[in-house]
Design a protein around this motif. Structure first.
Motif, PDB file in Angstrom:
ATOM      1  N   GLN A 148     -40.755  20.241   3.612  1.00 19.36           N
ATOM      2  CA  GLN A 148     -39.864  19.896   2.502  1.00 19.36           C
ATOM      3  C   GLN A 148     -38.536  20.601   2.727  1.00 19.36           C
ATOM      4  OE1 GLN A 148     -40.231  17.747   0.112  1.00 19.36           O
ATOM      5  NE2 GLN A 148     -42.425  17.275   0.283  1.00 19.36           N
ATOM      6  N   LYS A 149     -37.451  19.877   2.565  1.00 20.26           N
ATOM      7  CA  LYS A 149     -36.131  20.468   2.766  1.00 20.26           C
ATOM      8  C   LYS A 149     -35.827  21.476   1.664  1.00 20.26           C
ATOM      9  CE  LYS A 149     -34.417  16.208   4.865  1.00 20.26           C
ATOM     10  NZ  LYS A 149     -33.455  15.083   4.727  1.00 20.26           N
ATOM     11  N   PRO A 150     -35.124  22.556   1.995  1.00 17.12           N
ATOM     12  CA  PRO A 150     -34.721  23.516   0.955  1.00 17.12           C
ATOM     13  C   PRO A 150     -33.922  22.827  -0.140  1.00 17.12           C
ATOM     14  CG  PRO A 150     -34.284  24.390   3.147  1.00 17.12           C
ATOM     15  CD  PRO A 150     -34.651  22.955   3.340  1.00 17.12           C
ATOM     16  N   GLY A 151     -34.268  23.096  -1.387  1.00 19.14           N
ATOM     17  CA  GLY A 151     -33.633  22.414  -2.505  1.00 19.14           C
ATOM     18  C   GLY A 151     -32.702  23.287  -3.320  1.00 19.14           C
ATOM     19  N   GLY A 152     -32.325  24.430  -2.802  1.00 19.73           N
ATOM     20  CA  GLY A 152     -31.468  25.327  -3.571  1.00 19.73           C
ATOM     21  C   GLY A 152     -32.290  26.323  -4.357  1.00 19.73           C
ATOM     22  N   SER A 153     -31.651  27.381  -4.791  1.00 23.23           N
ATOM     23  CA  SER A 153     -32.354  28.456  -5.487  1.00 23.23           C
ATOM     24  C   SER A 153     -32.683  28.066  -6.922  1.00 23.23           C
ATOM     25  CB  SER A 153     -31.501  29.722  -5.495  1.00 23.23           C
ATOM     26  OG  SER A 153     -32.078  30.702  -6.326  1.00 23.23           O
ATOM     27  N   PRO A 154     -33.961  28.170  -7.346  1.00 23.99           N
ATOM     28  CA  PRO A 154     -34.315  27.906  -8.744  1.00 23.99           C
ATOM     29  C   PRO A 154     -33.615  28.863  -9.704  1.00 23.99           C
ATOM     30  CG  PRO A 154     -36.277  28.012  -7.378  1.00 23.99           C
ATOM     31  CD  PRO A 154     -35.139  28.477  -6.533  1.00 23.99           C
ATOM     32  N   ILE A 155     -33.345  30.081  -9.241  1.00 24.10           N
ATOM     33  CA  ILE A 155     -32.681  31.062 -10.109  1.00 24.10           C
ATOM     34  C   ILE A 155     -31.284  30.580 -10.479  1.00 24.10           C
ATOM     35  CG2 ILE A 155     -31.796  33.421 -10.223  1.00 24.10           C
ATOM     36  CD1 ILE A 155     -34.082  34.266  -8.407  1.00 24.10           C
ATOM     37  N   THR A 156     -30.567  30.033  -9.496  1.00 19.73           N
ATOM     38  CA  THR A 156     -29.232  29.496  -9.777  1.00 19.73           C
ATOM     39  C   THR A 156     -29.314  28.332 -10.753  1.00 19.73           C
ATOM     40  OG1 THR A 156     -28.459  30.133  -7.571  1.00 19.73           O
ATOM     41  CG2 THR A 156     -27.175  28.459  -8.734  1.00 19.73           C
ATOM     42  N   ARG A 157     -30.296  27.447 -10.554  1.00 19.74           N
ATOM     43  CA  ARG A 157     -30.420  26.278 -11.434  1.00 19.74           C
ATOM     44  C   ARG A 157     -30.773  26.696 -12.857  1.00 19.74           C
ATOM     45  NH1 ARG A 157     -33.032  24.239  -6.746  1.00 19.74           N
ATOM     46  NH2 ARG A 157     -35.097  24.481  -7.688  1.00 19.74           N
ATOM     47  N   VAL A 158     -31.612  27.714 -13.005  1.00 13.48           N
ATOM     48  CA  VAL A 158     -31.944  28.221 -14.335  1.00 13.48           C
ATOM     49  C   VAL A 158     -30.693  28.759 -15.026  1.00 13.48           C
ATOM     50  CG1 VAL A 158     -33.123  30.097 -15.542  1.00 13.48           C
ATOM     51  CG2 VAL A 158     -34.383  28.699 -13.901  1.00 13.48           C
ATOM     52  N   CYS A 159     -29.892  29.516 -14.286  1.00 14.24           N
ATOM     53  CA  CYS A 159     -28.650  30.056 -14.865  1.00 14.24           C
ATOM     54  C   CYS A 159     -27.703  28.938 -15.268  1.00 14.24           C
ATOM     55  CB  CYS A 159     -27.968  30.983 -13.860  1.00 14.24           C
ATOM     56  SG  CYS A 159     -28.873  32.514 -13.524  1.00 14.24           S
ATOM     57  N   GLN A 160     -27.678  27.866 -14.481  1.00 18.92           N
ATOM     58  CA  GLN A 160     -26.818  26.735 -14.815  1.00 18.92           C
ATOM     59  C   GLN A 160     -27.248  26.071 -16.119  1.00 18.92           C
ATOM     60  OE1 GLN A 160     -27.240  24.474 -11.207  1.00 18.92           O
ATOM     61  NE2 GLN A 160     -25.435  25.403 -10.236  1.00 18.92           N
ATOM     62  N   VAL A 161     -28.566  25.904 -16.295  1.00 20.30           N
ATOM     63  CA  VAL A 161     -29.066  25.297 -17.526  1.00 20.30           C
ATOM     64  C   VAL A 161     -28.736  26.169 -18.735  1.00 20.30           C
ATOM     65  CG1 VAL A 161     -31.137  24.584 -18.782  1.00 20.30           C
ATOM     66  CG2 VAL A 161     -30.902  24.022 -16.359  1.00 20.30           C
ATOM     67  N   VAL A 162     -28.940  27.475 -18.603  1.00 21.25           N
ATOM     68  CA  VAL A 162     -28.651  28.391 -19.702  1.00 21.25           C
ATOM     69  C   VAL A 162     -27.163  28.359 -20.042  1.00 21.25           C
ATOM     70  CG1 VAL A 162     -28.630  30.810 -20.410  1.00 21.25           C
ATOM     71  CG2 VAL A 162     -30.622  29.884 -19.204  1.00 21.25           C
ATOM     72  N   ALA A 163     -26.311  28.392 -19.000  1.00 22.52           N
ATOM     73  CA  ALA A 163     -24.862  28.388 -19.227  1.00 22.52           C
ATOM     74  C   ALA A 163     -24.415  27.092 -19.897  1.00 22.52           C
ATOM     75  CB  ALA A 163     -24.126  28.581 -17.901  1.00 22.52           C
ATOM     76  N   ALA A 164     -24.921  25.960 -19.417  1.00 22.45           N
ATOM     77  CA  ALA A 164     -24.538  24.672 -20.004  1.00 22.45           C
ATOM     78  C   ALA A 164     -25.039  24.550 -21.443  1.00 22.45           C
ATOM     79  CB  ALA A 164     -25.085  23.530 -19.155  1.00 22.45           C
ATOM     80  N   THR A 165     -26.219  25.097 -21.724  1.00 18.56           N
ATOM     81  CA  THR A 165     -26.759  25.072 -23.085  1.00 18.56           C
ATOM     82  C   THR A 165     -25.881  25.877 -24.039  1.00 18.56           C
ATOM     83  OG1 THR A 165     -29.030  24.809 -22.261  1.00 18.56           O
ATOM     84  CG2 THR A 165     -28.765  25.632 -24.506  1.00 18.56           C
ATOM     85  N   LEU A 166     -25.486  27.062 -23.616  1.00 19.80           N
ATOM     86  CA  LEU A 166     -24.650  27.915 -24.467  1.00 19.80           C
ATOM     87  C   LEU A 166     -23.277  27.289 -24.690  1.00 19.80           C
ATOM     88  CD1 LEU A 166     -25.546  31.430 -23.012  1.00 19.80           C
ATOM     89  CD2 LEU A 166     -26.350  30.394 -25.152  1.00 19.80           C
ATOM     90  N   ARG A 167     -22.725  26.622 -23.697  1.00 22.14           N
ATOM     91  CA  ARG A 167     -21.429  25.960 -23.847  1.00 22.14           C
ATOM     92  C   ARG A 167     -21.483  24.878 -24.925  1.00 22.14           C
ATOM     93  NH1 ARG A 167     -17.494  26.136 -19.706  1.00 22.14           N
ATOM     94  NH2 ARG A 167     -18.059  27.428 -17.905  1.00 22.14           N
ATOM     95  N   LYS A 168     -22.645  24.218 -25.036  1.00 19.41           N
ATOM     96  CA  LYS A 168     -22.774  23.077 -25.949  1.00 19.41           C
ATOM     97  C   LYS A 168     -23.705  23.390 -27.114  1.00 19.41           C
ATOM     98  CE  LYS A 168     -22.339  19.968 -21.990  1.00 19.41           C
ATOM     99  NZ  LYS A 168     -22.969  18.870 -21.226  1.00 19.41           N
TER     100      LYS A 168
END
Length: 369
Positions: A255-275
């Motif tokens: 399976q190809k590397p899909g990026g860090s889950p930690i970064t994606r979690v931070c993105q979701v939290v940041a986008a949630t707080l913005r909205k």
């Protein structure tokens, strides 16, 4: 002409019903990055090499850890409290370093190269540890009556260098081996999905076999035949683990590397707080998701929306400001439903079992042991 590993080529192969009987449907590729043929790769053809690697690695780990306090007190002449402190600190490090392996595997190297790299570090650490227990100048003199000479700084340095290389090596391997084994089974194939459950039974059986041999036979060798041999045997088994792992390379599915889950979690939290003040639409189909079934997480498929933790759906809510500023390529402002559901997997709610089944392989806990 499409190159090897080209997503367009893979989608074209999988879109053809005839190819669905030949190629895997989960996006896995071979060592060269090409779509893999089901009959020639993965499943139980590849698993013996992975299980052999895990059994030998666990035998090596427990061959060191089980009797380590005894070695520190009897051979390095540590006091009981100091020996216990050193062992617990080392074991704690062994359970922290998997964070390094998990991030490298998910975001950069993939599980295969992470296992290969850290297995080599592991073997070097085992070799150094064996030398520290075999070469006279690296060992303190034996006790004479009640007088036990302390180990010199050089002797301590060599010993702990080997020990903490092992901690780094086992940490890099822990979060990857079980997941790499799971990658050998296509979740889109019902028969292979059932076989995956059987693989985990054999995986934990392999762990326990390695632990059993270490806790009985190797402890006896260390206490009765010498520590050089007692550490040398698990070093040999660690070498066999590496050989076993590389021997199956042509049969593995990757399976190809899909990026860090930690970064994606931070993105979701940041986008949630913005909205935070933005209303979540009742119709979940209005939440942002990539078209044509493409997942925002490379190497994984889209996850279906669930009703848990609806406050996190704000991250996938499309606002007028998002449309005006065209924020859809900025995951810190607009996340996909799949990204949001990946974070929801961590929540032990009533639908968590179903969410975890859909998202299996996105978040991977380190294997036990």
């Amino acid at each position: 002409m499409a190159e090897a590993g080209d997503p367009t080529l893979e989608q074209g192969l999988l879109a053809n019903p005839e190819n669905q009987l030949t190629y895997t449907g989960d996006g896995s590729v071979d060592f060269s990055g090409n779509p893999v043929v089901k009959e020639k790769t993965g499943r139980w053809k590849a698993c013996p090499f992975i299980l052999g690697n895990e059994c030998c690695e666990r035998l090596a780990y427990y061959g060191i850890s089980t009797n380590l306090v005894t070695y520190l007190t009897k051979k390095l002449h540590d006091g009981n409290s100091s020996a216990a402190r050193n062992v617990t600190t080392w074991q704690g490090t062994c359970y922290l370093t998997p964070l390094i392996g998990a991030i490298l595997a998910d975001a950069y190297w993939g599980r295969y190269w992470t296992i290969a790299t850290f297995s080599t570090i592991y073997f070097i650490g085992m070799s150094v540890l064996t030398l520290s227990a075999s070469v006279p100048m690296l060992m303190p003199p034996s006790c004479e009556g009640a007088i036990c000479p302390e180990a010199s700084p050089l002797q301590y340095t060599v010993f702990f260098l080997g020990l903490y290389l092992i901690a780094l090596g086992t940490g890099g391997i822990k979060p990857c081996v079980s997941s790499f084994g799971a990658d050998q089974f296509d979740d889109t194939d019902p028969a292979e999905r059932i076989q995956k459950g059987s693989f985990f039974n054999w995986f934990y059986f392999s762990i326990n076999i390695g632990a059993l041999i270490s806790s009985s036979f190797l402890v006896w060798v260390q206490d009765n035949l010498g520590w050089g041999l007692g550490f040398g045997i698990p070093t040999v088994f660690m070498g066999l683990a590496i050989i076993s792992f590389f021997a199956g390379t042509s049969l593995y599915r990757f399976q190809k590397p899909g990026g860090s889950p930690i970064t994606r979690v931070c993105q979701v939290v940041a986008a949630t707080l913005r909205k935070w003040n933005a209303p979540v639409p009742e119709d979940s189909s209005l939440l942002y998701e990539l078209a044509d079934g493409v997942s925002a997480i490379e190497g994984s498929r889209q996850l279906e929306h669930t009703d848990e933790l609806r406050c996190l759906d704000k991250a996938a809510t499309i606002t007028d400001l998002d449309v005006k500023e065209d924020s859809f390529n900025n995951p810190w402002r607009v996340c996909t439903v799949t990204q949001v559901e990946e974070l929801k997997i961590l929540h032990p709610g009533p639908n968590s079992q179903e969410v975890h089944r859909q998202g299996e392989g996105l978040f991977r806990a380190p294997a036990d042991g």
